[in-house]
Enzyme design. Structure first.
Site, PDB file in Angstrom:
ATOM      1  N   VAL A  86       8.374  18.769 -37.440  1.00  0.00           N
ATOM      2  CA  VAL A  86       7.844  19.176 -36.130  1.00  0.00           C
ATOM      3  C   VAL A  86       7.176  17.998 -35.423  1.00  0.00           C
ATOM      4  CG1 VAL A  86       7.513  21.577 -36.846  1.00  0.00           C
ATOM      5  CG2 VAL A  86       5.646  19.942 -37.165  1.00  0.00           C
ATOM      6  N   HIS A 102      12.048  24.214 -37.002  1.00  0.00           N
ATOM      7  CA  HIS A 102      10.703  24.807 -37.011  1.00  0.00           C
ATOM      8  C   HIS A 102       9.920  24.468 -35.745  1.00  0.00           C
ATOM      9  CE1 HIS A 102      11.164  24.703 -41.653  1.00  0.00           C
ATOM     10  NE2 HIS A 102      11.677  25.795 -41.143  1.00  0.00           N
ATOM     11  N   CYS A 164      -0.015  32.243 -16.397  1.00  0.00           N
ATOM     12  CA  CYS A 164      -0.309  33.681 -16.533  1.00  0.00           C
ATOM     13  C   CYS A 164      -1.628  33.975 -17.244  1.00  0.00           C
ATOM     14  CB  CYS A 164       0.828  34.381 -17.263  1.00  0.00           C
ATOM     15  SG  CYS A 164       0.776  34.170 -19.058  1.00  0.00           S
ATOM     16  N   GLY A 201      15.620  13.678 -47.366  1.00  0.00           N
ATOM     17  CA  GLY A 201      14.173  13.879 -47.474  1.00  0.00           C
ATOM     18  C   GLY A 201      13.736  15.322 -47.486  1.00  0.00           C
ATOM     19  N   SER A 202      14.498  16.171 -48.153  1.00  0.00           N
ATOM     20  CA  SER A 202      14.083  17.570 -48.291  1.00  0.00           C
ATOM     21  C   SER A 202      14.360  18.041 -49.709  1.00  0.00           C
ATOM     22  CB  SER A 202      14.829  18.475 -47.306  1.00  0.00           C
ATOM     23  OG  SER A 202      14.522  19.841 -47.554  1.00  0.00           O
ATOM     24  N   SER A 203      13.425  18.772 -50.282  1.00  0.00           N
ATOM     25  CA  SER A 203      13.658  19.347 -51.605  1.00  0.00           C
ATOM     26  C   SER A 203      14.342  20.709 -51.482  1.00  0.00           C
ATOM     27  CB  SER A 203      12.340  19.490 -52.366  1.00  0.00           C
ATOM     28  OG  SER A 203      11.456  20.301 -51.624  1.00  0.00           O
ATOM     29  N   GLY A 229      13.100  12.698 -56.088  1.00  0.00           N
ATOM     30  CA  GLY A 229      12.773  13.873 -56.892  1.00  0.00           C
ATOM     31  C   GLY A 229      13.847  14.925 -56.797  1.00  0.00           C
ATOM     32  N   CYS A 245      14.279   6.989 -47.911  1.00  0.00           N
ATOM     33  CA  CYS A 245      15.238   7.189 -46.815  1.00  0.00           C
ATOM     34  C   CYS A 245      15.353   5.930 -45.959  1.00  0.00           C
ATOM     35  CB  CYS A 245      14.796   8.347 -45.927  1.00  0.00           C
ATOM     36  SG  CYS A 245      14.334   9.835 -46.810  1.00  0.00           S
TER      37      CYS A 245
END
Ligand code: ZN
EC number: 2.3.1.-
Length: 255
Positions: A86, A102, A164, A201-203, A229, A245
């Site tokens: 994000v 996300h 609003c 870069g994600s498990s 990992g 990475c």
């Protein structure tokens, strides 16, 4: 598909991990979507902390991994980029064929009328409404968390939607919320058009990203994973690389 691991190399802590994660937390617990939507005091505490941390968070820059992916897109070698992050670092690197699964901290959403505004503009509104508010003195904890007293939180003025009057929320998916179905469908379509899937870069612990691995497997697409990992999908990968990475991606010549 990229995850927190690509951004930690730019100095951004993994916001889903236990000890760090300034942006998804209030006090010592992850912020819950339902609490945020229902409770004005929860929003006040969240925005006070977010206001203090914003200058540092928004100053992070893309690293060679982000630049490599943006370069592949420019060469026509990357069909679509999906990120679980994000932090807007892919956008800062120039990626355009991009879905932020996300959402993005750099956008603010009105919970009532849905208007989107830039987070930077909200920082200026915070400053105008809180000219003498100086929680910066407390600084950041070693783990990146922010210390705020009750008095500081309660005196912090939170602006509402200028169109609003509704409550404002960062345009990100908190714990307890789900990714919109049309966004999920959109990414499924991009996976179906692709000839392979690269995870960086994600498990793959979070289902919102993992489900696209399942789609790729159904289509018998080759899956490559670059992550330090083990991941949830190592057994499905044709190629698994344990490496940083930003060191590895620039070495790949997509031509
Ligand atoms: Zn509104």
């Amino acid at each position: 598909m990229t995850g927190a691991g690509i951004s930690t190399e730019s100095g951004i802590p993994d916001y889903r991990s236990e000890k760090v994660g300034l942006y998804a937390r209030t006090d010592r617990r992850p912020i819950q979507h339902g609490d945020f939507v229902r409770s004005a005091p929860v929003r006040q505490r969240y925005w006070a902390r977010n206001f203090v941390g914003w200058p540092q968070f928004s100053s992070h820059q893309p690293n060679p991994a982000h630049w490599a992916l943006s370069n592949w897109e420019r060469l026509g070698k990357l069909h679509w980029l999906v990120t679980q992050n994000v932090d807007a670092l892919h956008t800062k690197a120039g990626s355009q064929r991009l879905t932020e699964l996300h959402g993005c901290m750099h956008r603010v959403l009105c919970l009532d009328c849905g208007e989107q505004t830039p987070r930077g503009a909200l920082q200026e509104r915070f400053q105008v409404l809180n000219p003498t508010w100086s929680a910066e003195a407390h600084g950041l904890a070693p783990d990146g968390d922010v210390f705020l007293t009750e008095e500081e939180v309660q005196s912090f003025q939170v602006p509402s939607c200028s169109r609003c009057g509704g409550p404002l929320k960062p345009d990100v998916v908190f714990f307890g919320d789900t990714v919109k179905p049309d966004k999920v469908d959109f990414v499924h379509k991009r996976v179906n058009e692709a000839d392979s899937l690269l995870v960086v870069g994600s498990s793959l612990q979070v289902y919102s990203g993992y489900r696209f691995i399942l789609t790729a497997r159904e289509k018998k697409l080759p899956i490559a994973i670059l992550n330090i990992g083990p991941t949830r999908s190592d057994d499905l990968a044709s190629l698994k690389l344990d490496s940083r990475c930003g060191e590895l991606l620039p070495l790949i010549d997509p031509r």
